[in-house]
Design a protein around this motif. Structure first.
Motif, PDB file in Angstrom:
ATOM      1  N   UNK A 231       0.898  -1.020   0.038  1.00 25.77           N
ATOM      2  CA  UNK A 231       0.054   0.329  -0.219  1.00 25.77           C
ATOM      3  C   UNK A 231       0.475   1.559  -0.145  1.00 25.77           C
ATOM      4  N   UNK A 232       2.252   1.286   0.899  1.00 24.15           N
ATOM      5  CA  UNK A 232       2.622   2.291   1.032  1.00 24.15           C
ATOM      6  C   UNK A 232       3.259   2.709  -0.372  1.00 24.15           C
ATOM      7  N   UNK A 233       4.675   1.714  -1.267  1.00 28.81           N
ATOM      8  CA  UNK A 233       5.128   1.728  -1.898  1.00 28.81           C
ATOM      9  C   UNK A 233       4.893   0.983  -3.375  1.00 28.81           C
ATOM     10  N   UNK A 234       3.281   1.012  -3.439  1.00 29.11           N
ATOM     11  CA  UNK A 234       2.960  -0.026  -4.673  1.00 29.11           C
ATOM     12  C   UNK A 234       2.893   1.195  -5.533  1.00 29.11           C
ATOM     13  N   UNK A 235       2.337   2.629  -5.448  1.00 28.15           N
ATOM     14  CA  UNK A 235       2.222   3.547  -6.282  1.00 28.15           C
ATOM     15  C   UNK A 235       3.390   4.691  -6.677  1.00 28.15           C
ATOM     16  N   UNK A 236       4.697   3.852  -5.768  1.00 28.61           N
ATOM     17  CA  UNK A 236       5.930   5.084  -6.401  1.00 28.61           C
ATOM     18  C   UNK A 236       6.359   5.330  -7.431  1.00 28.61           C
ATOM     19  N   UNK A 237       6.565   4.307  -8.169  1.00 24.34           N
ATOM     20  CA  UNK A 237       7.367   4.059  -8.941  1.00 24.34           C
ATOM     21  C   UNK A 237       6.042   4.462 -10.603  1.00 24.34           C
ATOM     22  N   UNK A 238       5.376   5.305 -10.124  1.00 27.52           N
ATOM     23  CA  UNK A 238       4.246   6.106 -11.109  1.00 27.52           C
ATOM     24  C   UNK A 238       5.018   7.465 -11.104  1.00 27.52           C
ATOM     25  N   UNK A 239       4.924   8.072  -9.578  1.00 30.84           N
ATOM     26  CA  UNK A 239       5.137   8.620  -9.110  1.00 30.84           C
ATOM     27  C   UNK A 239       6.301   9.519  -9.075  1.00 30.84           C
ATOM     28  N   UNK A 240       7.861   8.491  -9.332  1.00 25.21           N
ATOM     29  CA  UNK A 240       8.949   8.638  -9.968  1.00 25.21           C
ATOM     30  C   UNK A 240       8.703   9.152 -11.345  1.00 25.21           C
ATOM     31  N   UNK A 241       8.479   8.472 -12.267  1.00 25.98           N
ATOM     32  CA  UNK A 241       7.958   8.401 -13.405  1.00 25.98           C
ATOM     33  C   UNK A 241       7.797  10.580 -13.838  1.00 25.98           C
ATOM     34  N   UNK A 242       6.500  10.497 -13.513  1.00 23.88           N
ATOM     35  CA  UNK A 242       6.009  12.068 -13.460  1.00 23.88           C
ATOM     36  C   UNK A 242       7.147  12.825 -12.893  1.00 23.88           C
ATOM     37  N   UNK A 243       8.160  12.406 -11.869  1.00 25.32           N
ATOM     38  CA  UNK A 243       9.000  13.911 -11.116  1.00 25.32           C
ATOM     39  C   UNK A 243      10.287  13.760 -12.207  1.00 25.32           C
ATOM     40  N   UNK A 244      10.397  12.353 -13.025  1.00 27.88           N
ATOM     41  CA  UNK A 244      11.141  12.194 -14.319  1.00 27.88           C
ATOM     42  C   UNK A 244      11.076  13.507 -15.412  1.00 27.88           C
ATOM     43  N   UNK A 245       9.774  13.581 -15.381  1.00 30.95           N
ATOM     44  CA  UNK A 245       8.751  14.422 -16.417  1.00 30.95           C
ATOM     45  C   UNK A 245       9.013  15.274 -16.216  1.00 30.95           C
ATOM     46  N   UNK A 246       8.747  16.363 -14.534  1.00 28.91           N
ATOM     47  CA  UNK A 246       8.833  18.024 -14.256  1.00 28.91           C
ATOM     48  C   UNK A 246       9.894  18.305 -14.394  1.00 28.91           C
ATOM     49  N   UNK A 247      11.076  17.233 -14.776  1.00 32.11           N
ATOM     50  CA  UNK A 247      12.407  17.688 -14.546  1.00 32.11           C
ATOM     51  C   UNK A 247      12.654  17.893 -16.152  1.00 32.11           C
ATOM     52  N   UNK A 248      12.782  16.690 -17.164  1.00 24.23           N
ATOM     53  CA  UNK A 248      13.132  17.283 -18.247  1.00 24.23           C
ATOM     54  C   UNK A 248      12.092  17.410 -18.873  1.00 24.23           C
ATOM     55  N   UNK A 249      10.918  17.197 -19.461  1.00 22.71           N
ATOM     56  CA  UNK A 249       9.978  17.240 -19.996  1.00 22.71           C
ATOM     57  C   UNK A 249       9.290  16.203 -20.618  1.00 22.71           C
ATOM     58  N   UNK A 250       8.176  16.074 -21.564  1.00 25.94           N
ATOM     59  CA  UNK A 250       7.730  15.341 -22.218  1.00 25.94           C
ATOM     60  C   UNK A 250       8.471  14.737 -23.558  1.00 25.94           C
TER      61      UNK A 250
END
Length: 359
Positions: free
Chosen positions: A270-289
């Motif tokens: 429950x606590x860590x399962x969705x973190x991978x998707x948040x990390x993906x958005x973090x990468x987009x926020x840094x470098x853009x689509x």
């Protein structure tokens, strides 16, 4: 489609293996190489097609892996018990083969979907300004040299090799690696740990299912919360959750009851399962689509060998220590490090946003 077909064939060939190294090559190296390409292509297509509700879409995509872990871990153990490992690999190969149809459908939707304009964050605008300055400088140098352009400079621009010069990429790799070292690598040893404390094979494999079950709830939680959470506090919130996830990891050292272990692994999911998707958005926020597929691919090029080395190192430490609980201790410490790297990246994003506002 090609990656999945090669993976399916490699797994089928491995069922005829006579040495363990043949299984390592077919099920590990070949399969991992092909699946990595499929994942990068899939995530890149999602980033391109969805400017809005991207957090929810990534959680939906990731829920497939969570559901798979929930269903297939005890199922594959049952297949091994019934059909032996060679027969089980035949069935797994067939499951992989079905994914080719998914690739075909994705190709059809990709060609029929109108391409969206690349979304660029404030951070990306600063990066693009720096890159444009570098490109202009190179063009001036080329003009003074008679306009000659080398093959290396062409590949440098075409393949986005400039990403390797940015510290943000390595910060992301360190943050993701320290998280995956606990949530993916350390949890590899939960089934051997269950067997060692006296659980049956089905009970031990169901511990992985408990994580997958928790991940399904986590996908819903993260998709709703991250969408409503203000962008300023989004990654601070992520850092707190990652740090808090270390608590159940440390608690696994003293727990041996099957119902309690099931509960703990559900909490971990429950606590860590969705973190991978948040990390993906973090990468987009840094470098853009527009640069996301390259950044995601290069980040995995760096982090996956680190993960392979981390798995071997964890196994060696367990052999020296004599218990799988040391893997959970290392996993808990690794989560605390990941939390710190997320905070550093969050400060980096804020700094670049301030620079962009000033300009």
């Amino acid at each position: 489609m090609t990656s999945v077909l090669v993976s399916s064939t490699a797994i089928l060939v491995s069922s005829f293996a006579v040495t363990i190294w043949q299984i390592y090559v077919c099920c590990g190296l070949v399969n991992g190489f092909c699946i990595a390409g499929s994942i990068i292509g899939l995530y890149g297509e999602v980033a391109r097609c969805f400017n809005k509700n991207r957090e929810i879409v990534y959680q939906v995509v990731g829920s497939g892996a969570s559901l798979g872990g929930f269903i297939f871990c005890p199922l594959f153990q049952l297949l091994i018990n019934v059909y032996h490992w060679r027969g089980a690999l035949w069935i797994i190969s067939g499951i992989y083969f079905q994914l080719a149809a998914g690739g075909a459908i994705l190709g059809l939707t990709s060609t029929s979907t109108e391409k969206s304009n690349p979304h660029q964050s404030a951070v990306t605008e600063v990066i693009e300004q720096e890159l444009n300055h570098d490109i202009a400088t190179k063009e001036i140098k080329n003009e003074t040299q008679g306009g000659k352009t080398t093959l290396i400079s062409h590949l440098y621009d075409k393949w986005d090799l400039k990403l390797f010069l940015r510290a943000d990429l390595y910060l992301y790799v360190l943050g993701w690696f320290t998280f995956s070292l606990s949530f993916y690598l350390a949890l590899l040893f939960m089934i051997p740990y269950g067997s060692k404390i006296g659980l049956t094979d089905i009970q031990a494999s169901s511990l992985a299912s408990a994580v997958g079950f928790g991940e399904l709830g986590s996908r819903v939680f993260y998709s709703v919360v991250m969408k409503k959470c203000p962008h300023t506090y989004r990654y601070v919130f992520l850092s707190i959750i990652v740090a808090t996830t270390s608590i159940p990891f440390f608690s696994l050292v003293a727990l041996k009851s099957y119902p309690v272990l099931l509960t703990i692994f559900v909490v971990v999911g429950v606590m860590g399962g969705g973190v991978d998707a948040v990390y993906n958005n973090l990468l987009i926020d840094i470098f853009g689509v527009s640069m996301y597929p390259s950044a995601y691919g290069y980040a995995n090029v760096i982090s996956y060998p680190m993960g392979m080395l981390g798995t071997v190192t964890l196994g060696h430490v367990i052999d020296l220590y004599g218990s799988e609980t040391i893997a959970f201790i290392i996993g808990g410490c690794s989560l605390l490090l990941s939390s710190g790297f997320v905070l550093i990246m969050n400060q980096r994003i804020k700094k670049l946003q301030l620079l962009n506002t000033a300009e």
